[in-house]
Design an enzyme around this catalytic site. Structure first.
Site, short mmCIF file in Angstrom:
data_model
loop_
_atom_site.label_atom_id
_atom_site.label_comp_id
_atom_site.label_asym_id
_atom_site.label_seq_id
_atom_site.Cartn_x
_atom_site.Cartn_y
_atom_site.Cartn_z
N LYS A 116 6.19 -9.35 35.42
CA LYS A 116 5.39 -10.13 34.47
C LYS A 116 6.05 -11.46 34.11
O LYS A 116 5.36 -12.43 33.81
CB LYS A 116 5.11 -9.31 33.21
CG LYS A 116 4.47 -7.94 33.48
CD LYS A 116 3.20 -8.03 34.30
CE LYS A 116 2.81 -6.68 34.85
NZ LYS A 116 1.73 -6.72 35.83
N GLU A 200 6.67 -12.13 23.60
CA GLU A 200 5.54 -13.05 23.43
C GLU A 200 5.16 -13.08 21.96
O GLU A 200 5.39 -12.11 21.24
CB GLU A 200 4.31 -12.58 24.22
CG GLU A 200 4.41 -12.77 25.71
CD GLU A 200 3.19 -12.24 26.44
OE1 GLU A 200 2.18 -11.92 25.80
OE2 GLU A 200 3.27 -12.15 27.68
N HIS A 235 -5.53 1.46 25.78
CA HIS A 235 -5.42 0.70 27.02
C HIS A 235 -6.26 1.26 28.16
O HIS A 235 -6.08 0.88 29.31
CB HIS A 235 -3.95 0.54 27.44
CG HIS A 235 -3.13 -0.07 26.34
ND1 HIS A 235 -3.25 -1.37 25.97
CD2 HIS A 235 -2.22 0.48 25.50
CE1 HIS A 235 -2.44 -1.62 24.95
NE2 HIS A 235 -1.82 -0.50 24.63
N ARG A 292 -5.98 -6.13 42.79
CA ARG A 292 -6.74 -5.03 43.41
C ARG A 292 -8.23 -5.19 43.07
O ARG A 292 -8.61 -5.97 42.22
CB ARG A 292 -6.25 -3.69 42.85
CG ARG A 292 -6.44 -3.62 41.34
CD ARG A 292 -6.34 -2.25 40.76
NE ARG A 292 -6.75 -2.23 39.38
CZ ARG A 292 -6.01 -2.57 38.32
NH1 ARG A 292 -4.75 -2.97 38.52
NH2 ARG A 292 -6.47 -2.54 37.11
C1 MV4 Z 1 -0.82 -8.75 24.15
C2 MV4 Z 1 -1.61 -8.58 23.02
C3 MV4 Z 1 -1.48 -9.47 21.99
N1 MV4 Z 1 -0.58 -10.48 22.08
N2 MV4 Z 1 0.05 -9.79 24.19
C4 MV4 Z 1 -1.89 -4.63 26.27
C5 MV4 Z 1 -1.69 -4.19 27.68
C6 MV4 Z 1 -0.78 -5.21 28.28
N3 MV4 Z 1 -1.06 -5.37 29.66
C7 MV4 Z 1 -1.01 -6.44 27.48
N4 MV4 Z 1 -1.60 -6.03 26.24
C8 MV4 Z 1 -1.68 -6.85 25.16
N5 MV4 Z 1 -0.86 -7.92 25.19
C9 MV4 Z 1 0.16 -10.61 23.17
N6 MV4 Z 1 1.04 -11.62 23.23
C10 MV4 Z 1 -2.51 -7.50 23.00
C11 MV4 Z 1 -2.53 -6.64 24.07
C12 MV4 Z 1 -3.48 -5.57 23.98
C13 MV4 Z 1 -4.56 -5.48 24.85
C14 MV4 Z 1 -4.75 -6.37 25.90
C15 MV4 Z 1 -5.82 -6.25 26.75
C16 MV4 Z 1 -6.74 -5.23 26.57
C17 MV4 Z 1 -6.57 -4.34 25.56
C18 MV4 Z 1 -5.49 -4.44 24.69
C19 MV4 Z 1 -5.34 -3.54 23.65
C20 MV4 Z 1 -4.28 -3.62 22.80
C21 MV4 Z 1 -3.34 -4.64 22.97
#
Ligand code: MV4
Length: 509
Positions: A116, A200, A235, A292
């Protein structure tokens, strides 16, 4: 063009790929595990090979076995579907080394996007907005604190090899950094075998909007618009839709252009998805790339008319994309509901078993992708997705109405499903108005008639991991939150604590 494609997957996605093969005049080859002896995907293919026991590690995740089977069957290419080996660089590498076309991006791209930090660095260099934060691995609490002061609290600590929500820990101030880092590292090590973390700025209640990208080997890269994926729980996406209710034509053109630039920055070839977080002000940030085909691809197919799986196969066969950006016109609105064999009244516990009967919805604009048949078994070994129900309408309202009806028509006997839970989301007034974000389902669980519950399984895994971690350490202090009653009781039962206060469990060697 390929003569034969081995499909290294099961269930509805294996059927979906089989259908694309048939339309292209390609012979589909199935593989199946012990639990899938009678599965539909094995019956519908031209040939089917038994590749091992039910455990995924010894069948659908066994790289050697699958590459061998491709050679024995004389397959020119392997389609990995999603999940299993779809994003494993070593699998793509083995295919490349054995002269079998991996239907997806190169192993190099899989490797790059799996890291990442590397992905963030690449996107930053390409001028794609990324969430403010580090573009290097952070080691010490001081480094994390310095960065937090630069971007502002709250922050989110993430695993460098993470994804899918594991190894994420937030901190609202400097005092919370120690504990958040410990837990993020533990979870990262347990889940990804790597403790590296970065930081982040935490975006609060963002929307999750992703762009579908298609890129051929001849430099043609286009996007097929966005999918709004904010309706999720732990998620796991529940309902996806396109277009997003916040999208305008100008915004789509801008974000789509960024998505295409992002794909070009990594020389992307195949179908892929750029994930963005969008904040309340409408600012968007690159989050991750999915290298994918995705579960929710069918709603994009419904509004664009593009067969994404066929295009993916054609791209792998070195054909030119069948479309230019100007050919892509979005028509109407589509929703996708993931129907899982889970029991919402038992904290969404898996509900495996024998399907004794079922009825699938139909009518104008309704599409169901499933591998269900009367008498089929839903094994506990794999993902609990048993059907995808998609509904198209001229407007969002019509798509929602059709989806509500479709979910009411759907019946599955023998296993519990999430269909009624999804229908409650679709009946919600805020959902109806498009007022959604990534915390929507969590915050409204009670109004949907379900308690917010900690996942006992997750808690048990975390407790076991902590126990293992501590037994390997000669000294030190680990503080774990005791707000979580289940974790607290498990921890105490394991005799692992010698201090317990209202707000924390403290273990001192
Ligand atoms: C975040 C975020 C808020 N701020 N990054 C969750 C899975 C991971 N791949 C990245 N995710 C998140 N990153 C920052 N800087 C909130 C999430 C997140 C989220 C992102 C996409 C879809 C659903 C989610 C549910 C909770 C938190």
């Amino acid at each position: 063009m390929f003569d034969k494609i081995l499909i290294a997957n099961r269930g509805e996605i294996a059927l979906r790929i089989t259908r694309a093969c048939r339309e292209l005049g390609i012979k589909p080859v199935a593989v199946f595990s012990e639990a899938d002896r009678n599965a539909l995907h094995a019956r519908y293919a031209d040939e089917a090979y038994h590749i091992g026991p039910s455990q995924p590690n010894q069948s659908y995740l066994d790289i050697q076995k699958i590459v061998e089977t491709a050679k024995i069957s004389g397959s020119d290419a392997i389609h990995p579907g999603y999940g299993f080996l779809a994003q494993i660089p070593e699998f793509a590498r083995q295919c490349e080394a054995n002269n079998i076309v991996f239907i997806g991006p190169s192993s190099r791209t899989l490797h790059l996007m799996g890291n990442k930090i590397a992905a963030r660095k690449t996107m930053k260099q390409a001028g794609i907005p990324i969430v403010p934060g580090s573009i290097e691995t952070l080691e010490t609490e001081d480094e994390v604190e310095t960065l937090a002061e630069q971007v502002g609290y709250p922050i989110l600590i993430k695993a460098v090899y993470g994804g899918g929500g594991k190894g994420l820990r937030s901190a609202r101030n400097a005092d919370e950094i120690h504990q958040a880092m410990e837990l993020a590292k533990l979870e990262a090590e347990a889940s990804f075998g790597n403790v590296k973390i970065y930081v982040e700025k935490l975006l609060e209640r963002p929307r999750h909007i992703e762009f579908q990208v298609l890129a051929d080997k001849h430099g043609n890269t286009i996007h097929l618009g966005e999918r709004e994926c904010s309706i999720q729980r732990k998620h796991q996406k529940l309902i996806e839709e396109t277009p997003s209710s916040i999208m305008t034509e100008e915004k789509r053109a801008l974000m789509g252009e960024r998505a295409v630039e992002a794909a070009k920055a990594v020389d992307y070839v195949s179908v892929g998805t750029m994930e963005f977080l969008v904040d309340k002000g409408g600012a968007f940030y690159f989050l991750e790339m999915n290298t994918r085909l995705q579960v929710e691809h069918l709603i994009t197919e419904m509004v664009t008319g593009v067969d994404i799986v066929k295009e993916q196969i054609l791209i792998a066969a070195s054909e030119n994309l069948g479309y230019k950006q100007n050919d892509i016109v979005l028509n109407g609105h589509a929703l996708n509901c993931r129907i899982n064999a889970e029991d919402p009244s038992k904290g969404f516990a898996a509900s495996p078993g024998n399907v004794t009967n079922f009825h699938l919805p139909g009518g104008p604009g309704v599409r169901v992708d499933t591998a269900l048949y009367v008498g089929c078994d839903i094994p506990l070994f794999y993902d609990s997705l048993i059907a995808k129900v998609a509904a198209w309408g001229h407007s969002r309202e019509e798509a929602i109405l059709r989806m509500r009806n479709a979910l009411q028509e759907l019946s599955v006997e023998g296993v519990e499903t999430t269909a009624s839970f999804l229908r409650r989301i679709l009946m919600d007034k805020n959902y109806e108005q498009g007022h959604i974000h990534t915390c929507f389902v969590d915050e409204r669980m009670n109004s949907f008639g379900f308690q917010r519950e900690d996942d006992l399984e997750d808690v048990a895994i975390l407790a076991a991991t902590l126990a293992r971690y501590l037994s390997n350490r000669r000294q030190g202090t680990v503080v774990i939150p005791s707000r979580n009653r289940k974790l607290a009781s498990l921890w105490k039962a394991a005799g692992r604590t010698n201090q317990f206060s209202g707000s924390e469990l403290r273990w001192i060697h």
